[in-house]
Design a protein around this motif. Sequence first.
Motif, short mmCIF file in Angstrom:
data_model
loop_
_atom_site.label_atom_id
_atom_site.label_comp_id
_atom_site.label_asym_id
_atom_site.label_seq_id
_atom_site.Cartn_x
_atom_site.Cartn_y
_atom_site.Cartn_z
N SER A 165 0.80 -1.27 0.00
CA SER A 165 -0.13 0.00 -0.04
C SER A 165 1.15 1.16 -0.13
O SER A 165 1.69 1.46 0.82
CB SER A 165 -0.92 -0.04 1.18
OG SER A 165 -1.23 1.28 1.49
N SER A 166 0.79 1.92 -1.00
CA SER A 166 1.65 3.13 -1.29
C SER A 166 1.31 3.96 0.08
O SER A 166 2.38 4.77 0.50
CB SER A 166 1.51 3.80 -2.60
OG SER A 166 0.19 4.05 -2.91
N GLU A 167 0.26 4.12 0.46
CA GLU A 167 -0.32 5.32 1.59
C GLU A 167 0.67 4.65 2.84
O GLU A 167 1.16 5.41 3.52
CB GLU A 167 -1.59 5.26 1.70
CG GLU A 167 -2.02 6.47 2.63
CD GLU A 167 -3.39 6.41 2.97
OE1 GLU A 167 -4.52 5.72 2.11
OE2 GLU A 167 -3.89 6.93 4.07
N GLU A 168 0.57 3.65 3.07
CA GLU A 168 1.10 2.93 4.37
C GLU A 168 2.80 3.05 4.16
O GLU A 168 3.39 3.42 5.18
CB GLU A 168 0.96 1.70 4.58
CG GLU A 168 -0.77 1.34 5.16
CD GLU A 168 -1.20 0.08 5.49
OE1 GLU A 168 -0.28 -1.00 5.35
OE2 GLU A 168 -2.35 -0.35 5.32
N HIS A 169 3.11 2.73 3.06
CA HIS A 169 4.69 3.02 2.91
C HIS A 169 5.16 4.44 2.92
O HIS A 169 6.12 4.76 3.90
CB HIS A 169 4.97 2.66 1.40
CG HIS A 169 5.03 1.27 1.08
ND1 HIS A 169 5.89 0.41 0.18
CD2 HIS A 169 4.46 0.25 1.70
CE1 HIS A 169 5.60 -0.77 0.24
NE2 HIS A 169 4.93 -1.01 1.08
N ALA A 170 4.30 5.27 2.48
CA ALA A 170 4.52 6.62 2.63
C ALA A 170 4.45 7.27 4.19
O ALA A 170 5.51 7.92 4.75
CB ALA A 170 3.51 7.82 1.94
N ASN A 171 3.56 6.42 5.02
CA ASN A 171 3.48 6.93 6.40
C ASN A 171 4.58 6.50 7.10
O ASN A 171 5.24 6.97 8.06
CB ASN A 171 2.18 6.44 6.88
CG ASN A 171 1.14 6.94 6.62
OD1 ASN A 171 0.92 8.19 6.26
ND2 ASN A 171 -0.20 6.43 6.69
#
Length: 474
Positions: free
Chosen positions: A85-91
């Motif tokens: 998940s790119s969002e979780e990676h970014a977080n």
Amino acid sequence: MLIRVVCAIKEKKMQADLEKRLSDLDVQLKFCDRQKSPWQELARSCADVFIVSSLLIPKPVESSISILNNLPEKPITIVLHNRESSEEHANLLASGVDVVLYSGISFDSMIEVIESTLESRRQFYYMDRFDQRGRYQPRLNDFVSNSKEMQMFLDEAQQIVTSDASLLLLGETGVGKEHLSKAIHAESHRSSGPFIAINMAAIPEQLIESELFGHEQGAFTGAVRSRRGAFEMAHTGTIFLDEIGEMPLQMQTKLLRVLQDFEFTPVGGEKPVWVDVRVIAATNKNLEKEIKKGQFRQDLYYRLGVITLTIPPLRRRKEDIPALANHFLSVYNKKIGCEINRFSNDAMKALCTYQWPGNIRELMNVIERAVILCKSDTISIENFPSIFHKKSMTSPAGFDINDLDLNAWKNKTLSEAKQEILHQVEKKYLEMVLEKTGGKIGETARIAGIHPRGLYGKMKILNIDKATFKSKDH
Ligand SMILES: Nc1ncnc2c1ncn2[C@@H]1O[C@H](COP(=O)(O)OP(=O)(O)OP(=O)(O)O)[C@@H](O)[C@H]1O
């Protein structure tokens, strides 16, 4: 530096695969216990790279990551995340993680990323070793020296830079043993590795083992975190063991064992660590005497001294003094912001006559002090400490048999050793008379009681140039 990798991996198979592949990468590898919460163990270990499963990061994630990021080693953190998940990676990246890897990617790609992270860590240590101009100082070619004795010594040193054999540097305090060992390291094939210096006299006896070989967390009272030792830090480079003559006997036994196969176990550790290190040891003590007194192990002496070099004291290479003095004058001019051009004749003469018990270190200190005190463009004798003002300073130095370097005679016959001393005495005597006569050959020959042709012959052999004496005020 031996790169330390500490892993906290949730998945059993992933842990086994990583263990197999990372063991080949010239790293020291440790896995935390998966059953317990590993975060405390991570924070107390000393690591360059952490590899952790995202599922093991305690919440809130930001503060857990910041605990690792604030460790003194400034480690790199790689998180293996089980969702793409790119969002979780970014977080995760926003919380301070350096690299986030989706654990579903091919294992080879994962290893590739880990390898490049390890390489960037090696570069981080590599960059640390250069000055702003990108040079690792000092180099053998930069050695300030005019004397024949030192030139011969440097030729000898040049021949051993390619060797990996242990080296024992002998010489009085301040002659430049550490300076030389840095130069040898910088010239060697290990120059891209670290140079780690450790002084045996400066470490309390009970801490020497941990300083040299590191310790694990809890190994002794006060060992709150694990810590790497000098041998581990010197991996692929050189370790300089200064004042080796001060090493306690019990530690000498341990060191000897390590020098057999370069394997050791940190204090309180279980797994042995192997390192690739060149050892240079130095001392101003007479180790042969220490062996006779039972204070130094003979087998360690032989092991350390596969090659032995003795740096001559400054009073035995007085030709070096003007060059060194001018070198330090320009160093301190720059450092202190002065524009002093030269030394007066008397000042230089005083420097050349003094016996320099503290050798180059003492010369540096005297010049630094003079640069600070000097109010004109020329350093005069008044800018030196009072010992330089005494009348006796300007008389020729006396001959002291104890000043002779007996080691230099080891491979010489009696007649060769006698010849060498005779040359030194003749050179000193003739330079003194030439100085007195202002370089006049006839007068010098008359005083010396030899034929002028004989004097010319000797001056040629002894490398004496009469022009040097003509320039003086006569
Ligand atoms: N040939 C040289 N040219 C310029 N500086 C030098 C030279 N040799 C030594 N020095 C400087 O002199 C100082 C003393 O040298 P160093 O510390 O290497 O001596 P040492 O023999 O290791 O002393 P000790 O036995 O007290 O540890 C250092 O600041 C070093 O940089």
